[in-house]
Design a protein around this motif. Structure first.
Motif, PDB file in Angstrom:
ATOM      1  N   ALA A  35      -9.448   2.097   7.057  1.00 41.25           N
ATOM      2  CA  ALA A  35      -9.601   1.508   5.893  1.00 41.25           C
ATOM      3  C   ALA A  35      -8.623   1.294   4.886  1.00 41.25           C
ATOM      4  O   ALA A  35      -8.802   2.656   4.401  1.00 41.25           O
ATOM      5  CB  ALA A  35     -11.136   1.151   5.176  1.00 41.25           C
ATOM      6  N   ILE A  36      -7.498   0.915   4.066  1.00 38.81           N
ATOM      7  CA  ILE A  36      -7.103   1.224   2.633  1.00 38.81           C
ATOM      8  C   ILE A  36      -6.674   0.519   1.593  1.00 38.81           C
ATOM      9  O   ILE A  36      -7.565  -0.930   1.716  1.00 38.81           O
ATOM     10  CB  ILE A  36      -5.488   1.186   3.355  1.00 38.81           C
ATOM     11  CG1 ILE A  36      -4.539   0.018   3.637  1.00 38.81           C
ATOM     12  CG2 ILE A  36      -4.664   2.364   4.336  1.00 38.81           C
ATOM     13  CD1 ILE A  36      -3.330  -0.313   4.173  1.00 38.81           C
ATOM     14  N   LYS A  37      -6.335   0.734   0.582  1.00 39.16           N
ATOM     15  CA  LYS A  37      -6.772  -0.014  -0.278  1.00 39.16           C
ATOM     16  C   LYS A  37      -5.218  -0.346  -0.965  1.00 39.16           C
ATOM     17  O   LYS A  37      -4.423  -0.355  -0.868  1.00 39.16           O
ATOM     18  CB  LYS A  37      -7.188   0.620  -2.330  1.00 39.16           C
ATOM     19  CG  LYS A  37      -7.072  -0.076  -2.856  1.00 39.16           C
ATOM     20  CD  LYS A  37      -6.913   1.079  -4.474  1.00 39.16           C
ATOM     21  CE  LYS A  37      -7.499  -0.285  -5.756  1.00 39.16           C
ATOM     22  NZ  LYS A  37      -7.902   0.715  -7.029  1.00 39.16           N
ATOM     23  N   VAL A  38      -5.327  -2.124  -1.072  1.00 35.29           N
ATOM     24  CA  VAL A  38      -3.864  -3.055  -0.917  1.00 35.29           C
ATOM     25  C   VAL A  38      -3.437  -3.609  -2.247  1.00 35.29           C
ATOM     26  O   VAL A  38      -4.949  -3.954  -2.336  1.00 35.29           O
ATOM     27  CB  VAL A  38      -4.245  -3.975   0.414  1.00 35.29           C
ATOM     28  CG1 VAL A  38      -2.792  -4.916   0.357  1.00 35.29           C
ATOM     29  CG2 VAL A  38      -3.693  -3.272   1.343  1.00 35.29           C
ATOM     30  N   HIS A  39      -2.772  -3.384  -2.796  1.00 36.90           N
ATOM     31  CA  HIS A  39      -2.894  -4.406  -4.136  1.00 36.90           C
ATOM     32  C   HIS A  39      -1.567  -5.590  -3.858  1.00 36.90           C
ATOM     33  O   HIS A  39      -0.508  -5.593  -3.009  1.00 36.90           O
ATOM     34  CB  HIS A  39      -1.393  -3.442  -4.938  1.00 36.90           C
ATOM     35  CG  HIS A  39      -2.281  -2.109  -4.990  1.00 36.90           C
ATOM     36  ND1 HIS A  39      -2.997  -2.325  -6.430  1.00 36.90           N
ATOM     37  CD2 HIS A  39      -2.078  -1.163  -4.833  1.00 36.90           C
ATOM     38  CE1 HIS A  39      -3.640  -0.945  -6.877  1.00 36.90           C
ATOM     39  NE2 HIS A  39      -2.782  -0.118  -5.471  1.00 36.90           N
ATOM     40  N   LEU A  40      -2.390  -5.985  -4.198  1.00 32.51           N
ATOM     41  CA  LEU A  40      -1.912  -7.970  -4.041  1.00 32.51           C
ATOM     42  C   LEU A  40      -1.221  -8.109  -4.767  1.00 32.51           C
ATOM     43  O   LEU A  40      -0.442  -7.774  -6.357  1.00 32.51           O
ATOM     44  CB  LEU A  40      -3.003  -9.016  -4.142  1.00 32.51           C
ATOM     45  CG  LEU A  40      -4.946  -8.994  -3.213  1.00 32.51           C
ATOM     46  CD1 LEU A  40      -5.553  -9.835  -3.214  1.00 32.51           C
ATOM     47  CD2 LEU A  40      -4.328  -9.071  -2.169  1.00 32.51           C
ATOM     48  N   GLU A  41       0.488  -8.901  -4.137  1.00 33.70           N
ATOM     49  CA  GLU A  41       1.446  -9.811  -4.831  1.00 33.70           C
ATOM     50  C   GLU A  41       0.995 -10.550  -6.183  1.00 33.70           C
ATOM     51  O   GLU A  41       1.349 -10.621  -7.451  1.00 33.70           O
ATOM     52  CB  GLU A  41       2.286 -10.253  -4.413  1.00 33.70           C
ATOM     53  CG  GLU A  41       3.837 -10.299  -5.249  1.00 33.70           C
ATOM     54  CD  GLU A  41       4.020 -11.016  -3.856  1.00 33.70           C
ATOM     55  OE1 GLU A  41       5.950 -10.931  -3.809  1.00 33.70           O
ATOM     56  OE2 GLU A  41       4.073 -12.263  -3.722  1.00 33.70           O
ATOM     57  N   LYS A  42      -0.508 -11.226  -6.250  1.00 29.05           N
ATOM     58  CA  LYS A  42      -0.621 -11.904  -7.253  1.00 29.05           C
ATOM     59  C   LYS A  42      -1.401 -11.846  -8.088  1.00 29.05           C
ATOM     60  O   LYS A  42      -1.777 -11.596  -8.873  1.00 29.05           O
ATOM     61  CB  LYS A  42      -1.555 -12.930  -6.117  1.00 29.05           C
ATOM     62  CG  LYS A  42      -0.413 -13.991  -5.540  1.00 29.05           C
ATOM     63  CD  LYS A  42      -1.319 -14.854  -4.587  1.00 29.05           C
ATOM     64  CE  LYS A  42      -1.001 -15.838  -4.479  1.00 29.05           C
ATOM     65  NZ  LYS A  42      -1.466 -16.871  -3.343  1.00 29.05           N
ATOM     66  N   GLY A  43      -1.429 -10.118  -7.389  1.00 28.83           N
ATOM     67  CA  GLY A  43      -2.308  -9.583  -9.319  1.00 28.83           C
ATOM     68  C   GLY A  43      -4.602  -9.107  -8.367  1.00 28.83           C
ATOM     69  O   GLY A  43      -4.537  -9.392  -7.453  1.00 28.83           O
ATOM     70  N   ALA A  82       0.296  -1.199   0.041  1.00 28.18           N
ATOM     71  CA  ALA A  82       0.385   0.090   0.162  1.00 28.18           C
ATOM     72  C   ALA A  82       0.486   1.160   0.093  1.00 28.18           C
ATOM     73  O   ALA A  82       2.145   1.220   0.316  1.00 28.18           O
ATOM     74  CB  ALA A  82      -0.557  -0.248   1.642  1.00 28.18           C
ATOM     75  N   PRO A  83       0.223   2.214  -0.770  1.00 28.14           N
ATOM     76  CA  PRO A  83       1.701   3.628  -1.062  1.00 28.14           C
ATOM     77  C   PRO A  83       1.581   4.238   0.765  1.00 28.14           C
ATOM     78  O   PRO A  83       0.462   4.519   1.705  1.00 28.14           O
ATOM     79  CB  PRO A  83       0.550   4.426  -2.007  1.00 28.14           C
ATOM     80  CG  PRO A  83      -1.138   3.863  -1.615  1.00 28.14           C
ATOM     81  CD  PRO A  83      -0.984   2.170  -1.192  1.00 28.14           C
ATOM     82  N   GLY A  84       2.704   4.484   1.190  1.00 29.76           N
ATOM     83  CA  GLY A  84       3.161   5.242   2.619  1.00 29.76           C
ATOM     84  C   GLY A  84       4.111   5.087   2.522  1.00 29.76           C
ATOM     85  O   GLY A  84       5.024   4.245   2.053  1.00 29.76           O
ATOM     86  N   LEU A  85       5.229   5.216   3.921  1.00 27.54           N
ATOM     87  CA  LEU A  85       6.433   4.990   4.595  1.00 27.54           C
ATOM     88  C   LEU A  85       5.841   4.609   5.723  1.00 27.54           C
ATOM     89  O   LEU A  85       5.185   4.721   6.426  1.00 27.54           O
ATOM     90  CB  LEU A  85       6.470   7.434   5.068  1.00 27.54           C
ATOM     91  CG  LEU A  85       6.855   7.595   3.370  1.00 27.54           C
ATOM     92  CD1 LEU A  85       6.962   9.472   3.920  1.00 27.54           C
ATOM     93  CD2 LEU A  85       8.215   6.809   3.079  1.00 27.54           C
ATOM     94  N   LEU A  86       6.791   3.862   5.868  1.00 28.40           N
ATOM     95  CA  LEU A  86       7.041   2.591   6.671  1.00 28.40           C
ATOM     96  C   LEU A  86       8.317   3.203   7.951  1.00 28.40           C
ATOM     97  O   LEU A  86       9.540   3.597   7.271  1.00 28.40           O
ATOM     98  CB  LEU A  86       7.446   1.271   6.273  1.00 28.40           C
ATOM     99  CG  LEU A  86       7.505   0.266   7.660  1.00 28.40           C
ATOM    100  CD1 LEU A  86       6.368   0.465   8.137  1.00 28.40           C
ATOM    101  CD2 LEU A  86       7.702  -0.843   6.485  1.00 28.40           C
TER     102      LEU A  86
END
Length: 147
Positions: free
Chosen positions: A101-109, A35-39
């Motif tokens: 709640a955030i939008k998460v991109h899955l590695e598998k698509g 997800a977009p952000g800084l860790l």
């Protein structure tokens, strides 16, 4: 309301932490995501500040939550989102996070909407440039086993 959870630190699927084990038992692991952000690095644990405009990504694990609401309640307590009388493993984290709640991109698509524990505001801490707490920890502390 999301039925997924995105975790990026001590709760990740490959973590040996007892709460990570509780999550693996109480929810179904879907795979890796970002997800977009800084860790940020707080030593024994990380914190993510999520933002759509961020060019960096936070790497983590995605779980599908089961029907038992107790798991999410227990995780809220662990993350310091809700007050508790029980002693905390990381008492300094109390009040720093909120569940969003955030939008998460899955590695598998594809992508999913997921709950995540994000920092309320950007801290004064070291940024983990890779966005991957576990990989960073292995590089910085070579003797660190699964964390």
């Amino acid at each position: 309301m999301p039925d997924h959870l995105f975790v990026y630190g001590t709760l990740r699927a490959e973590s040996a932490h007892p709460m990570a084990h509780r999550l693996r038992v109480g929810a179904r692991h879907v795979g890796r995501g970002s997800a977009p952000g800084l860790l940020y690095d707080f030593g024994s644990w990380p914190g993510a500040y999520f933002g759509l405009e961020e060019k960096y990504r936070v790497i983590g694990s995605v779980f599908v939550l089961g029907p038992n609401p107790r798991l999410l309640t227990d995780l809220d307590k662990y993350e310091g989102v809700v007050p508790t009388e029980e002693p905390r493993e990381f008492p300094e984290s109390e009040g720093l996070f909120h569940r969003i709640a955030i939008k998460v991109h899955l590695e598998k698509g594809g992508s999913v909407e997921a709950w995540a524990y994000g920092l309320k505001e950007p801290p004064r801490a070291r940024v983990i440039g890779t966005g991957d707490f576990i990989a960073d920890r292995k590089l910085r502390v070579p003797s660190a086993r699964r964390s």
